[in-house]
Design an enzyme around this catalytic site. Structure first.
Site, PDB file in Angstrom:
ATOM      1  N   LYS A  15      23.387  56.186  80.358  1.00 46.01           N
ATOM      2  CA  LYS A  15      24.661  55.523  80.045  1.00 46.01           C
ATOM      3  C   LYS A  15      25.853  56.094  80.828  1.00 46.01           C
ATOM      4  CE  LYS A  15      24.105  52.581  78.200  1.00 46.01           C
ATOM      5  NZ  LYS A  15      23.368  51.464  78.885  1.00 46.01           N
TER       6      LYS A  15
ATOM      7  N   GLY B 276      26.213  55.406  83.976  1.00 40.63           N
ATOM      8  CA  GLY B 276      26.493  54.450  85.062  1.00 40.63           C
ATOM      9  C   GLY B 276      25.417  54.565  86.133  1.00 40.63           C
TER      10      GLY B 276
ATOM     11  N   ARG C  77      22.698  52.801  86.732  1.00 37.75           N
ATOM     12  CA  ARG C  77      22.307  51.547  87.396  1.00 37.75           C
ATOM     13  C   ARG C  77      23.364  51.139  88.414  1.00 37.75           C
ATOM     14  NH1 ARG C  77      18.148  49.189  89.180  1.00 37.75           N
ATOM     15  NH2 ARG C  77      17.103  49.838  87.270  1.00 37.75           N
TER      16      ARG C  77
ATOM     17  N   SER D 240      28.240  54.956  73.801  1.00 37.93           N
ATOM     18  CA  SER D 240      27.549  53.964  74.632  1.00 37.93           C
ATOM     19  C   SER D 240      26.036  54.027  74.372  1.00 37.93           C
ATOM     20  CB  SER D 240      27.847  54.244  76.108  1.00 37.93           C
ATOM     21  OG  SER D 240      27.084  53.412  76.929  1.00 37.93           O
TER      22      SER D 240
ATOM     23  N   TYR E 243      33.580  45.991  88.537  1.00 35.38           N
ATOM     24  CA  TYR E 243      33.353  45.719  89.962  1.00 35.38           C
ATOM     25  C   TYR E 243      31.949  45.143  90.142  1.00 35.38           C
ATOM     26  CZ  TYR E 243      37.617  47.710  91.792  1.00 35.38           C
ATOM     27  OH  TYR E 243      38.939  47.921  92.105  1.00 35.38           O
TER      28      TYR E 243
ATOM     29  N   LYS F 112      24.960  45.887  80.847  1.00 37.81           N
ATOM     30  CA  LYS F 112      25.810  46.982  81.344  1.00 37.81           C
ATOM     31  C   LYS F 112      27.253  46.589  81.080  1.00 37.81           C
ATOM     32  CE  LYS F 112      22.164  48.946  82.879  1.00 37.81           C
ATOM     33  NZ  LYS F 112      21.625  50.164  82.274  1.00 37.81           N
TER      34      LYS F 112
ATOM     35  N   ARG G  96      28.687  46.994  77.649  1.00 39.77           N
ATOM     36  CA  ARG G  96      28.736  46.428  76.292  1.00 39.77           C
ATOM     37  C   ARG G  96      30.048  46.808  75.600  1.00 39.77           C
ATOM     38  NH1 ARG G  96      23.361  48.786  76.282  1.00 39.77           N
ATOM     39  NH2 ARG G  96      21.787  47.136  76.237  1.00 39.77           N
ATOM     40  N   ILE G  97      30.404  46.000  74.605  1.00 41.73           N
ATOM     41  CA  ILE G  97      31.568  46.359  73.791  1.00 41.73           C
ATOM     42  C   ILE G  97      31.101  47.384  72.759  1.00 41.73           C
ATOM     43  CG2 ILE G  97      33.258  45.470  72.130  1.00 41.73           C
ATOM     44  CD1 ILE G  97      33.032  42.783  73.749  1.00 41.73           C
ATOM     45  N   HIS G  98      31.794  48.500  72.710  1.00 45.94           N
ATOM     46  CA  HIS G  98      31.401  49.564  71.773  1.00 45.94           C
ATOM     47  C   HIS G  98      31.954  49.274  70.376  1.00 45.94           C
ATOM     48  CE1 HIS G  98      31.128  52.653  75.320  1.00 45.94           C
ATOM     49  NE2 HIS G  98      30.336  51.616  75.470  1.00 45.94           N
TER      50      HIS G  98
HETATM   51  P1  A3P Z   1      28.773  50.671  78.695  1.00 48.63           P
HETATM   52  O1  A3P Z   1      27.740  49.645  78.419  1.00 48.63           O
HETATM   53  O2  A3P Z   1      28.931  51.680  77.642  1.00 48.63           O
HETATM   54  O3  A3P Z   1      30.103  50.089  79.107  1.00 48.63           O
HETATM   55  P2  A3P Z   1      23.579  53.111  82.697  1.00 48.63           P
HETATM   56  O4  A3P Z   1      23.307  52.228  83.858  1.00 48.63           O
HETATM   57  O5  A3P Z   1      23.383  54.551  83.035  1.00 48.63           O
HETATM   58  O6  A3P Z   1      22.866  52.673  81.466  1.00 48.63           O
HETATM   59  O7  A3P Z   1      25.133  53.025  82.382  1.00 48.63           O
HETATM   60  C1  A3P Z   1      25.704  51.889  81.810  1.00 48.63           C
HETATM   61  C2  A3P Z   1      27.186  51.974  81.993  1.00 48.63           C
HETATM   62  O8  A3P Z   1      27.536  51.719  83.354  1.00 48.63           O
HETATM   63  C3  A3P Z   1      27.956  50.934  81.209  1.00 48.63           C
HETATM   64  O9  A3P Z   1      28.266  51.513  79.971  1.00 48.63           O
HETATM   65  C4  A3P Z   1      29.185  50.655  82.092  1.00 48.63           C
HETATM   66  O10 A3P Z   1      30.395  51.079  81.520  1.00 48.63           O
HETATM   67  C5  A3P Z   1      28.921  51.461  83.354  1.00 48.63           C
HETATM   68  N1  A3P Z   1      29.257  50.793  84.600  1.00 48.63           N
HETATM   69  C6  A3P Z   1      29.785  51.431  85.681  1.00 48.63           C
HETATM   70  N2  A3P Z   1      30.041  50.569  86.652  1.00 48.63           N
HETATM   71  C7  A3P Z   1      29.662  49.348  86.220  1.00 48.63           C
HETATM   72  C8  A3P Z   1      29.676  48.057  86.815  1.00 48.63           C
HETATM   73  N3  A3P Z   1      30.153  47.876  88.047  1.00 48.63           N
HETATM   74  N4  A3P Z   1      29.215  47.008  86.089  1.00 48.63           N
HETATM   75  C9  A3P Z   1      28.763  47.202  84.824  1.00 48.63           C
HETATM   76  N5  A3P Z   1      28.704  48.419  84.219  1.00 48.63           N
HETATM   77  C10 A3P Z   1      29.151  49.488  84.902  1.00 48.63           C
END
Ligand code: A3P
Length: 345
Positions: free
Chosen positions: A99, A101, A103, A190, A292, A308, A310-312
């Site tokens: 969580k 970021g 991905r 998250s 972005y 990716k 989500r609303i917390h």
């Molecule tokens: P939230 O869902 O809490 O907002 P991971 O890939 O490690 O699971 O991390 C997920 C998090 O990546 C998301 O957490 C989001 O905030 C973040 N993130 C960073 N850049 C992003 C992007 N360009 N698009 C979507 N999520 C992004």
């Protein structure tokens, strides 16, 4: 009269046809020139790229088209041989944090022509059953790439799993390790949100975050709760430091990757000894997503999946304060070890 109308129609069709062909030619020329927007500058360093090669350009075209086919398993052995393709072990791994970021970081790095990503989380080093299948099994899970490209995989469970540092060390003691972190309390929420969503999908009920994060007997932070433990970054990092020197790690600011991704990516390019190729052109803010998104070229762009960002759920402020106070000393230690300071409360 009829003849005059036909002649007029023919003239109109001719003009329309010319316009259509003209636009098509413009589009083709534009797509072709996009790869050249950034000059092919000398590539030096560890990954053996040579300045006179036009490989990065070829690689980018390849990533858009052929590589996709290879990924889908549509390539013949002849094609693989012809393109000199190999499945390489990763030169860098995004080891965590869940969580943080991970991905977004992997997908954004994949914009670089010399980087090839393993799309799936492979879970080779943290899963005993997979690990028992051996390193060749792992290599075969990697995407095809040119020999000069570097493969990157991400499996966030690596960061917190006891056995992983030693196993990665045994594979490659000089591997580069990327850790993307977010403000620890936000990351924990998250993490909780992801689990909560999974439960809701299965029509199951789940505890409130407050109930899990605070021990009801002591009213203190519940250190047995996994989402809390994962956010104690320094504890996990210290285990890794028994195997790898700190120079082999690069810490990415996950909060800044959300709001201002380019400078973070440029730091990673530097760490990986890659020439700077990711530009602002490759990243555009999508107001609907609130994040972005990625632009490979004029035709191909994409945002991350809806899971990716989500609303917390709302969390009691006293619990947030308690957690922040709890994480504070661990954060200080983390800054001290890594040499990177964050504005976490
Ligand atoms: P939230 O869902 O809490 O907002 P991971 O890939 O490690 O699971 O991390 C997920 C998090 O990546 C998301 O957490 C989001 O905030 C973040 N993130 C960073 N850049 C992003 C992007 N360009 N698009 C979507 N999520 C992004």
């Amino acid at each position: 009269m009829l003849f005059k109308q036909q002649a007029l129609l023919r003239q109109k069709l001719f003009v329309l046809g010319s316009l259509a062909i003209g636009s098509l030619l413009y589009l083709v020329a534009r797509v072709g020139s996009l790869d050249r927007l950034q000059p092919l500058c000398p590539i030096d360093g560890r990954f053996g790229l040579r300045s006179q090669d036009e490989i990065p350009l070829r690689a980018l075209q390849f990533k858009r088209g052929l590589l996709h086919e290879f990924r889908k398993g549509n390539a013949t052995k002849e094609q693989i041989r012809l393109h000199n393709l190999v499945q390489q072990l990763p030169k860098a791994i995004i080891i965590g944090v869940r969580k943080g970021g991970t991905r977004a970081l992997l997908e954004m790095l994949n914009l670089h022509p010399a980087v090839v990503k393993a799309s799936q989380e492979i879970h080779f080093f943290d899963n005993d059953e997979n690990y028992a299948k051996g390193i060749e099994w792992y290599r075969k899970k990697m995407p095809f790439s040119y020999p000069h490209q570097i493969t990157i995989e991400k499996s966030p469970a690596y960061f917190i799993t006891e056995e992983v540092p030693e196993r990665i060390y045994k594979m490659n003691s000089s591997i580069k390790l990327l850790i993307i972190v977010r403000e620890p309390t936000t990351r924990a929420i998250s993490d909780y949100t992801q689990v909560l969503e999974g439960k809701e999908r299965k029509n199951k009920t789940y505890y409130k975050f407050e109930k899990l994060a605070i021990d009801p007997n002591t009213c203190e932070v519940n250190t047995k709760y996994k989402a809390v433990r994962t956010s104690i970054y320094t504890k996990h990092l210290e285990r890794w430091l028994k195997y790898f020197p700190i120079e082999q790690f690069h810490i990415v600011d996950g909060d800044r990757l959300i709001t201002e991704p380019l400078p973070e990516l440029q730091l990673v390019e530097k760490f990986l000894n890659l020439p700077p190729r990711i530009s602002q052109y490759n990243l555009y803010f999508n107001a609907t997503r609130g994040f972005y998104c990625l632009r490979f070229n004029i035709v191909f762009n994409k945002c991350l999946a809806g899971s990716k960002g989500r609303i917390h759920p709302e969390v009691d402020t006293s619990v947030i304060t308690k957690l922040r106070k709890f994480f504070h000393p661990f954060n200080q230690k983390f800054y001290q070890i890594t040499g990177r300071t964050f504005n976490w409360p």
